[in-house]
Design a protein around this motif. Sequence first.
Motif, PDB file in Angstrom:
ATOM      1  N   SER A   1      -0.276 -20.006 -23.511  1.00 45.54           N
ATOM      2  CA  SER A   1       0.687 -19.765 -22.440  1.00 45.54           C
ATOM      3  C   SER A   1       1.866 -18.960 -22.972  1.00 45.54           C
ATOM      4  CB  SER A   1       1.172 -21.105 -21.877  1.00 45.54           C
ATOM      5  OG  SER A   1       2.272 -20.912 -21.027  1.00 45.54           O
ATOM      6  N   PRO A   2       2.411 -18.051 -22.161  1.00 46.30           N
ATOM      7  CA  PRO A   2       3.597 -17.298 -22.586  1.00 46.30           C
ATOM      8  C   PRO A   2       4.807 -18.190 -22.827  1.00 46.30           C
ATOM      9  CG  PRO A   2       2.524 -16.250 -20.710  1.00 46.30           C
ATOM     10  CD  PRO A   2       1.893 -17.582 -20.874  1.00 46.30           C
ATOM     11  N   ASP A   3       4.826 -19.369 -22.238  1.00 44.38           N
ATOM     12  CA  ASP A   3       5.944 -20.290 -22.397  1.00 44.38           C
ATOM     13  C   ASP A   3       5.797 -21.011 -23.736  1.00 44.38           C
ATOM     14  OD1 ASP A   3       7.975 -22.087 -22.259  1.00 44.38           O
ATOM     15  OD2 ASP A   3       7.382 -22.986 -20.345  1.00 44.38           O
ATOM     16  N   VAL A   4       6.436 -20.453 -24.771  1.00 43.16           N
ATOM     17  CA  VAL A   4       6.293 -20.989 -26.118  1.00 43.16           C
ATOM     18  C   VAL A   4       6.808 -22.417 -26.215  1.00 43.16           C
ATOM     19  CG1 VAL A   4       6.976 -20.711 -28.526  1.00 43.16           C
ATOM     20  CG2 VAL A   4       6.415 -18.697 -27.146  1.00 43.16           C
TER      21      VAL A   4
ATOM     22  N   SER B   1      -1.282 -14.956 -29.848  1.00 45.66           N
ATOM     23  CA  SER B   1       0.020 -14.659 -30.457  1.00 45.66           C
ATOM     24  C   SER B   1       1.070 -15.673 -30.041  1.00 45.66           C
ATOM     25  CB  SER B   1       0.468 -13.246 -30.063  1.00 45.66           C
ATOM     26  OG  SER B   1       0.610 -13.145 -28.645  1.00 45.66           O
ATOM     27  N   THR B   2       0.959 -16.171 -28.812  1.00 48.35           N
ATOM     28  CA  THR B   2       1.949 -17.142 -28.344  1.00 48.35           C
ATOM     29  C   THR B   2       1.879 -18.434 -29.155  1.00 48.35           C
ATOM     30  OG1 THR B   2       0.315 -17.738 -26.653  1.00 48.35           O
ATOM     31  CG2 THR B   2       2.107 -16.282 -25.985  1.00 48.35           C
TER      32      THR B   2
ATOM     33  N   GLN C   1       3.536 -17.763 -32.493  1.00 54.32           N
ATOM     34  CA  GLN C   1       4.986 -17.771 -32.324  1.00 54.32           C
ATOM     35  C   GLN C   1       5.512 -19.213 -32.284  1.00 54.32           C
ATOM     36  OE1 GLN C   1       7.228 -15.178 -32.147  1.00 54.32           O
ATOM     37  NE2 GLN C   1       8.838 -16.753 -32.048  1.00 54.32           N
TER      38      GLN C   1
ATOM     39  N   TYR D   1       0.961  -9.451 -34.392  1.00 55.13           N
ATOM     40  CA  TYR D   1       1.755 -10.451 -33.669  1.00 55.13           C
ATOM     41  C   TYR D   1       3.247 -10.264 -33.899  1.00 55.13           C
ATOM     42  CZ  TYR D   1      -2.677 -12.849 -32.843  1.00 55.13           C
ATOM     43  OH  TYR D   1      -3.953 -13.155 -32.457  1.00 55.13           O
TER      44      TYR D   1
END
Length: 673
Positions: free
Chosen positions: A517-520, A556-557, A560, A618
Amino acid sequence: MGKAQDVAFLPDELSYLVEAFAPSQPESSRSKAYLVLSAFCQGTRSQNPQESGSNDSATDILEKVFQPLIISRLSNHQAQDAIVVGLSFFSALFHVDWQSASHVFAQDGMVEYVTDALDLFPLSASVALEVARMIGQASGHKACRALIPEEIIAWLGNKSRQATDKNLRAAAAIALVKLSRGAATDASEGTDASQAASPTSKDMELANLLKQMVISDKDSLSSLNDVIEGLAYLSIEPDVKQTLANDPKFLQQLFTLVPRRKLLPTSASNSSLLFGILLIISNLCAYRPHLSQEDAQVAKLKRMAKAGNGSKTTAEEPPNALEDDAAVRSRCRQVLASGALDVLSVASGVESQGIRLALGKIYLSIVEDKDNRGKVLQSGGARSLSRVIQSSSSSTPIDAPFLPAIQALAKLTITSSPLQVFGPTDGAMLDAIRPLSQLLLHSSSNLLQQFEALMALTNLASQSTGCADRMSSTPHLLYKVELLMLEDHTLIRRAATELICNLVGGAETVFSRYGGSPDVHATKSKLQVLLAMSDMDDLPTRLAASGALAIVTSASTACQAVFELQLDHHRAFSNIARLIDPSVTLEDDNPEDGETVGDPGLVHRGVVCLRNILNPQYALPRVPLAEEVEKAGLVNVMARLLKGELGSFDTTVTTPAAEILRRLIELKTSANN
């Protein structure tokens, strides 16, 4: 009586109903009479519900309706047929509504009417048979047992030993069985529990009598139901279980009573016979309950409290060796060798909740022994269990009595390929996910059931993405599994982590939940749990958690999020490094406890995680990344790996390890510049 008028019969109609239970009536008429009587009793009870603290008005109403009908026939000393009809109807009333029948039986003079019938017609086979059957029904209820006189019991004993009338012999024997077992139950509930063991020799005598009837007289008996019911009662006793299981001729004859075809006639008589046979199988195969420590402590406290109340207690008796797991396994194998699986397969097609619940318990007992599971699958046991489970599909959650059937299916799914259990199409596998999830989620499930549900779901999740997706969308399932990842019990924690690993790899929604998810910030807590699980003492748990990390860090998320966890606590990279080099220590570790050689599976997973995190594409911040990998000592870890100091590995490990080392050196160089 106002409400009763809505369901009352006219006098002529009541008389016709009573006459319909006469033994001379055809089976079809008697079956319909049972339905009518049951509907009448249920209607009366539904319209006259019992209020808390008050008398049971429905029982009073039914007693007032039926008592005159019974007495008018039993008191007709000139008409043998009337007495037979009255007794037959009385037995039927016990079947349908035992509360009102017990009240009628307890009325003054009722028992005398029965004994008078025997005195008036001492040579009547039909009167004797109906008396024995009615006393047998009454003997199943404590309030009635106390009213049965010794002369009736002696008469039953005499009739059970005669060989002229086999049906009377069977009916008398079942009455004695119920009296014997009832007396044992009454004693166990009283102050002197030692009395409960007294009927054992009598039970064995009756069991041998009934067993011989099945072997020798099954084709000439019209009352096989009585014989089977008696054996079902008696087969609770360990000695009786062993005697029946050790007689293959008896078991084979017993199982031939069930026609070898998928659809049985649906008459009440056939269903009752089948249910009795299933109860016998269930008793022979039942394992002693394994009490948890908490349950064992509660049982001990109850015994102490009973002793404190002045009960006559002796030292606690050791468990009966005939109930040990080894003895039960042996009985199960003997039952299977005599053809029980064919009976179970046929019974699964009968639409009776009692039969289906019995099937669930039997299958669970049989598949407890792993050596039996292949035979169960070959006989279509998985399909039979699925039919049993589907009969509860309208309930959410599934009714607790169906959990044994689901647990049996889970055991089959754990030790066999889903293709062997469910067939080559996904449909049956997808259908199994709901009940297996219910086994995990149900408030009545114990730890063993939860563990086996997790293992079965893990096996299914690895079979196809369709199964993994179905699990990910099952309400409350993921939340429950994630809670169990934090369970103190090692096996539960391990199984939950393994399921999450398979779901991360098979279901897109779970992959996103753990790092895609983009929401790290939403995924950091999930990844923190996986990192912690990757550092557990239990190797299978570490393998599963690090496997999930290796999969999810392909996004990548997720990388991160892991990097942010490293910045927050400075442990994430060290946890991953320990997968490769067990000697890596954290601040709170004892260096002397470290291992020198890692597990190949952990090493591979650690290398994959680091390669993903250090992927230049990344674009993690170079300077802080270089500082953190320096603190974690990753250059030294990779150098030791490539030198062979951590073991010998093939190119699937060494090639990405060399790539990681080059990347680490580049990071260090660029940070210094």
